[in-house]
Design an enzyme around this catalytic site. Structure first.
Site, PDB file in Angstrom:
ATOM      1  N   SER A 157      57.962  59.716  25.125  1.00 28.89           N
ATOM      2  CA  SER A 157      57.155  59.439  26.312  1.00 28.89           C
ATOM      3  C   SER A 157      57.986  59.611  27.582  1.00 28.89           C
ATOM      4  O   SER A 157      59.205  59.376  27.570  1.00 28.89           O
ATOM      5  CB  SER A 157      56.688  57.988  26.225  1.00 28.89           C
ATOM      6  OG  SER A 157      56.171  57.556  27.445  1.00 28.89           O
ATOM      7  N   LYS A 176      60.870  53.868  22.193  1.00 28.33           N
ATOM      8  CA  LYS A 176      60.875  55.339  22.275  1.00 28.33           C
ATOM      9  C   LYS A 176      62.307  55.856  22.451  1.00 28.33           C
ATOM     10  O   LYS A 176      62.728  56.801  21.791  1.00 28.33           O
ATOM     11  CB  LYS A 176      59.995  55.815  23.441  1.00 28.33           C
ATOM     12  CG  LYS A 176      58.519  55.583  23.221  1.00 28.33           C
ATOM     13  CD  LYS A 176      58.001  56.390  22.045  1.00 28.33           C
ATOM     14  CE  LYS A 176      56.594  56.029  21.650  1.00 28.33           C
ATOM     15  NZ  LYS A 176      56.179  56.544  20.349  1.00 28.33           N
ATOM     16  N   TYR A 231      58.286  48.583  24.793  1.00 30.39           N
ATOM     17  CA  TYR A 231      57.666  49.823  24.292  1.00 30.39           C
ATOM     18  C   TYR A 231      58.558  51.022  24.611  1.00 30.39           C
ATOM     19  O   TYR A 231      58.861  51.847  23.738  1.00 30.39           O
ATOM     20  CB  TYR A 231      56.266  50.020  24.914  1.00 30.39           C
ATOM     21  CG  TYR A 231      55.755  51.437  24.732  1.00 30.39           C
ATOM     22  CD1 TYR A 231      55.324  51.891  23.485  1.00 30.39           C
ATOM     23  CD2 TYR A 231      55.720  52.335  25.807  1.00 30.39           C
ATOM     24  CE1 TYR A 231      54.881  53.196  23.307  1.00 30.39           C
ATOM     25  CE2 TYR A 231      55.280  53.637  25.640  1.00 30.39           C
ATOM     26  CZ  TYR A 231      54.859  54.062  24.387  1.00 30.39           C
ATOM     27  OH  TYR A 231      54.433  55.351  24.222  1.00 30.39           O
TER      28      TYR A 231
HETATM   29  P1  NAD Z   1      46.881  55.762  19.422  1.00 32.90           P
HETATM   30  O1  NAD Z   1      47.093  54.291  19.376  1.00 32.90           O
HETATM   31  O2  NAD Z   1      45.518  56.267  19.716  1.00 32.90           O
HETATM   32  O3  NAD Z   1      47.371  56.439  18.046  1.00 32.90           O
HETATM   33  C1  NAD Z   1      48.417  55.910  17.272  1.00 32.90           C
HETATM   34  C2  NAD Z   1      47.913  55.816  15.835  1.00 32.90           C
HETATM   35  O4  NAD Z   1      48.951  55.300  15.018  1.00 32.90           O
HETATM   36  C3  NAD Z   1      46.700  54.891  15.677  1.00 32.90           C
HETATM   37  O5  NAD Z   1      45.688  55.555  14.949  1.00 32.90           O
HETATM   38  C4  NAD Z   1      47.269  53.699  14.884  1.00 32.90           C
HETATM   39  O6  NAD Z   1      46.272  53.124  14.050  1.00 32.90           O
HETATM   40  C5  NAD Z   1      48.394  54.346  14.121  1.00 32.90           C
HETATM   41  N1  NAD Z   1      49.509  53.461  13.737  1.00 32.90           N
HETATM   42  C6  NAD Z   1      50.256  52.646  14.507  1.00 32.90           C
HETATM   43  N2  NAD Z   1      51.203  52.052  13.761  1.00 32.90           N
HETATM   44  C7  NAD Z   1      51.059  52.503  12.498  1.00 32.90           C
HETATM   45  C8  NAD Z   1      51.723  52.264  11.265  1.00 32.90           C
HETATM   46  N3  NAD Z   1      52.744  51.408  11.172  1.00 32.90           N
HETATM   47  N4  NAD Z   1      51.304  52.921  10.167  1.00 32.90           N
HETATM   48  C9  NAD Z   1      50.254  53.774  10.218  1.00 32.90           C
HETATM   49  N5  NAD Z   1      49.570  54.035  11.339  1.00 32.90           N
HETATM   50  C10 NAD Z   1      49.971  53.411  12.469  1.00 32.90           C
HETATM   51  O7  NAD Z   1      47.944  56.360  20.455  1.00 32.90           O
HETATM   52  P2  NAD Z   1      48.077  57.826  21.065  1.00 32.90           P
HETATM   53  O8  NAD Z   1      47.733  57.761  22.502  1.00 32.90           O
HETATM   54  O9  NAD Z   1      47.399  58.792  20.188  1.00 32.90           O
HETATM   55  O10 NAD Z   1      49.654  57.979  20.963  1.00 32.90           O
HETATM   56  C11 NAD Z   1      50.283  58.642  19.887  1.00 32.90           C
HETATM   57  C12 NAD Z   1      51.787  58.520  20.055  1.00 32.90           C
HETATM   58  O11 NAD Z   1      52.146  59.083  21.334  1.00 32.90           O
HETATM   59  C13 NAD Z   1      52.306  57.089  20.069  1.00 32.90           C
HETATM   60  O12 NAD Z   1      53.554  57.058  19.411  1.00 32.90           O
HETATM   61  C14 NAD Z   1      52.466  56.788  21.542  1.00 32.90           C
HETATM   62  O13 NAD Z   1      53.443  55.821  21.778  1.00 32.90           O
HETATM   63  C15 NAD Z   1      52.884  58.148  22.092  1.00 32.90           C
HETATM   64  N6  NAD Z   1      52.579  58.322  23.520  1.00 32.90           N
HETATM   65  C16 NAD Z   1      51.307  58.100  23.976  1.00 32.90           C
HETATM   66  C17 NAD Z   1      51.050  58.242  25.351  1.00 32.90           C
HETATM   67  C18 NAD Z   1      49.671  57.965  25.905  1.00 32.90           C
HETATM   68  O14 NAD Z   1      49.563  57.718  27.104  1.00 32.90           O
HETATM   69  N7  NAD Z   1      48.607  58.016  25.121  1.00 32.90           N
HETATM   70  C19 NAD Z   1      52.076  58.624  26.243  1.00 32.90           C
HETATM   71  C20 NAD Z   1      53.341  58.867  25.731  1.00 32.90           C
HETATM   72  C21 NAD Z   1      53.588  58.704  24.353  1.00 32.90           C
HETATM   73  N1  UFG Z   2      46.313  52.202  37.681  1.00 31.08           N
HETATM   74  C1  UFG Z   2      45.450  51.550  38.554  1.00 31.08           C
HETATM   75  N2  UFG Z   2      44.478  50.765  38.022  1.00 31.08           N
HETATM   76  C2  UFG Z   2      44.315  50.591  36.672  1.00 31.08           C
HETATM   77  C3  UFG Z   2      45.196  51.267  35.791  1.00 31.08           C
HETATM   78  C4  UFG Z   2      46.200  52.054  36.337  1.00 31.08           C
HETATM   79  O1  UFG Z   2      45.566  51.673  39.770  1.00 31.08           O
HETATM   80  O2  UFG Z   2      43.412  49.849  36.256  1.00 31.08           O
HETATM   81  C5  UFG Z   2      47.348  53.085  38.251  1.00 31.08           C
HETATM   82  C6  UFG Z   2      48.756  52.657  37.917  1.00 31.08           C
HETATM   83  O3  UFG Z   2      49.229  51.730  38.859  1.00 31.08           O
HETATM   84  C7  UFG Z   2      49.505  54.005  37.947  1.00 31.08           C
HETATM   85  C8  UFG Z   2      48.462  54.997  37.464  1.00 31.08           C
HETATM   86  O4  UFG Z   2      47.198  54.370  37.656  1.00 31.08           O
HETATM   87  O5  UFG Z   2      49.848  54.333  39.267  1.00 31.08           O
HETATM   88  C9  UFG Z   2      48.606  55.360  36.001  1.00 31.08           C
HETATM   89  O6  UFG Z   2      48.644  54.184  35.214  1.00 31.08           O
HETATM   90  P1  UFG Z   2      48.462  54.199  33.621  1.00 31.08           P
HETATM   91  O7  UFG Z   2      48.500  52.785  33.161  1.00 31.08           O
HETATM   92  O8  UFG Z   2      47.266  55.010  33.254  1.00 31.08           O
HETATM   93  O9  UFG Z   2      49.721  55.032  33.118  1.00 31.08           O
HETATM   94  P2  UFG Z   2      51.290  54.770  33.307  1.00 31.08           P
HETATM   95  O10 UFG Z   2      51.847  55.957  34.029  1.00 31.08           O
HETATM   96  O11 UFG Z   2      51.571  53.444  33.855  1.00 31.08           O
HETATM   97  O12 UFG Z   2      51.802  54.767  31.793  1.00 31.08           O
HETATM   98  C10 UFG Z   2      51.298  55.667  30.799  1.00 31.08           C
HETATM   99  C11 UFG Z   2      51.355  54.993  29.429  1.00 31.08           C
HETATM  100  C12 UFG Z   2      52.774  54.788  29.012  1.00 31.08           C
HETATM  101  C13 UFG Z   2      53.503  56.086  29.048  1.00 31.08           C
HETATM  102  C14 UFG Z   2      53.414  56.727  30.409  1.00 31.08           C
HETATM  103  C15 UFG Z   2      54.015  58.111  30.329  1.00 31.08           C
HETATM  104  O13 UFG Z   2      50.691  53.736  29.473  1.00 31.08           O
HETATM  105  O14 UFG Z   2      52.801  54.318  27.687  1.00 31.08           O
HETATM  106  O15 UFG Z   2      52.044  56.848  30.801  1.00 31.08           O
HETATM  107  O16 UFG Z   2      54.157  58.655  31.591  1.00 31.08           O
HETATM  108  F1  UFG Z   2      54.805  55.894  28.737  1.00 31.08           F
END
Ligand code: NAD
Ligand code: UFG
Length: 333
Positions: free
Chosen positions: A125, A153, A149
């Protein structure tokens, strides 16, 4: 080519499964549904018209992971999405986050070694850049974290780097995602978090649906163009396609390599609200509130490395992201 998707029923994993199936890959999904629903599996089949193997498995449990490797026999690549991902929750229950996100990787690595699987793509991330001193962010810039979190990572990146160093036969690709939003064009899969959403787009769609009266915009006094926070929003389908490129790369190279997956564009919170209301013709009332603790002013990628080495580039624009997010949510009951 057989690919195991850990956490493949989740938001990014399900979109990646669709892209892989549509490109002729043999897909195996493992998930324990801690943050997803079994219905997603049927939707993936509905979109692609293709079948795949599914295992209800917890990747922290050796017996569950061993069962997959033993039954499948010949997994070529693992894409490790499984993890808990809520920043705020990770501060309240850090042990659960460390246990789940670190243990799953260690167990997977042990089983990959035992069953001679040499290629891994890992979901990292942009959070590993901590509080950026300058933007855009390049892969070789300093890393740090502001919450458990994020540390899971960064620790996983370190573990995987050490493991790759210890065995020159291994290929590990670390993908640092920026802010995925949007949904599949079919409207069948998308982001559907349980409870009150933490992230911007899921909150906006709930306001547009009338579930919440208004969006709280966390601060308008940042040193950005309109004072609200700037992020690199990327369409989840573009992100999914980046995984295909990373898989292809992992099969041809050894060692460890890190790539940003972002668009390289920064958009403010108000850009998102204004574009969402304009393209979807819906109202998103908002109010400016205090800054959210831990937020940074600006975070966006330099996506040159993925473009040059993986030959990948995000193609969809902010309008597409806002339309597709709403198309998915407005069809949900
Ligand atoms: P998500 O929660 O939708 O998907 C993660 C999946 O993993 C879920 O289906 C959950 O049930 C499963 N899971 C969690 N722990 C598990 C375990 N121990 N065994 C089996 N299954 C398990 O999240 P996502 O948005 O699809 O994210 C996927 C990956 O990308 C994650 O590792 C997350 O940290 C990373 N990531 C997400 C974002 C974002 O903003 N969505 C940003 C950066 C990184
Ligand atoms: N924000 C608002 N109101 C809300 C939610 C968010 O104003 O209700 C703003 C936040 O302050 C920020 C922007 O929208 O400026 C984006 O916020 P998000 O919570 O959507 O995303 P972040 O950038 O904080 O974090 C996300 C994931 C993290 C990941 C990161 C990667 O939550 O897990 O993106 O860049 F690591």
């Amino acid at each position: 080519m057989k690919v195991l998707l850990t956490g493949g029923a989740g938001y990014i994993g399900s979109h990646t499964a669709v892209e892989l199936l549509e490109n002729g890959y043999d897909v195996v999904i493992g998930d324990n549904f801690v943050n997803s629903k079994p219905e997603v599996l049927e939707k993936i089949k509905q979109i692609t018209g293709k079948n795949f193997k599914f295992y209800e498995a917890d990747f922290t449990k050796k017996e569950d992971v061993e069962n997959i490797f033993k039954t499948e026999g010949d997994i070529d690549v693992v894409v490790h999405f499984a993890g808990l991902k809520a920043v705020g929750e990770s501060c309240s229950i850090p042990v659960s986050y460390y246990r789940n996100n670190i243990d799953s990787t260690l167990t997977l690595l042990e089983m990959m070694k035992q069953y001679d699987c040499k290629n891994l793509v890992f979901s990292s991330s942009a959070t590993v850049y901590g509080v950026p001193k300058t933007v855009p962010l390049k892969e070789d810039m300093p890393t740090s974290c502001t919450n458990p979190y994020g540390w899971t990572k960064l620790m996983n990146e370190q573990i995987l780097t050490d493991v790759a160093k210890s065995n020159p036969d291994l290929s590990i690709v670390l993908l640092r995602y920026f802010n995925p939003i949007g949904a599949h064009a079919s409207g069948l899969i998308g982001e559907d978090p349980n409870g009150i959403p933490n992230n911007l787009m899921p909150y906006i769609t709930k306001v547009a649906k009338g579930v919440y009266p208004n969006l709280n915009v966390y601060g308008n006094d940042y040193p950005t163009k309109d004072g609200t926070g700037v992020r690199d929003y990327i369409h989840v389908v573009d992100l999914a396609k980046g995984h295909l490129k990373a898989i292809e790369y992992s099969l041809k190279h050894r060692g460890v390599e890190t790539f940003n997956l972002g668009t390289g564009n920064g958009y403010s919170v108000l850009d998102i609200v204004n574009t969402f209301t304009a393209v979807n013709h819906v109202n998103v009332p908002y109010q400016i509130v205090e800054r959210r603790p831990g937020d940074v002013a600006e975070c966006y990628a330099d996506a040159t490395k993925a473009n040059q080495i993986l030959h990948w580039k995000a193609e969809k624009n902010l309008e597409d992201m806002c339309k597709d997010s709403w198309n998915f949510v407005s069809h949900q009951s």
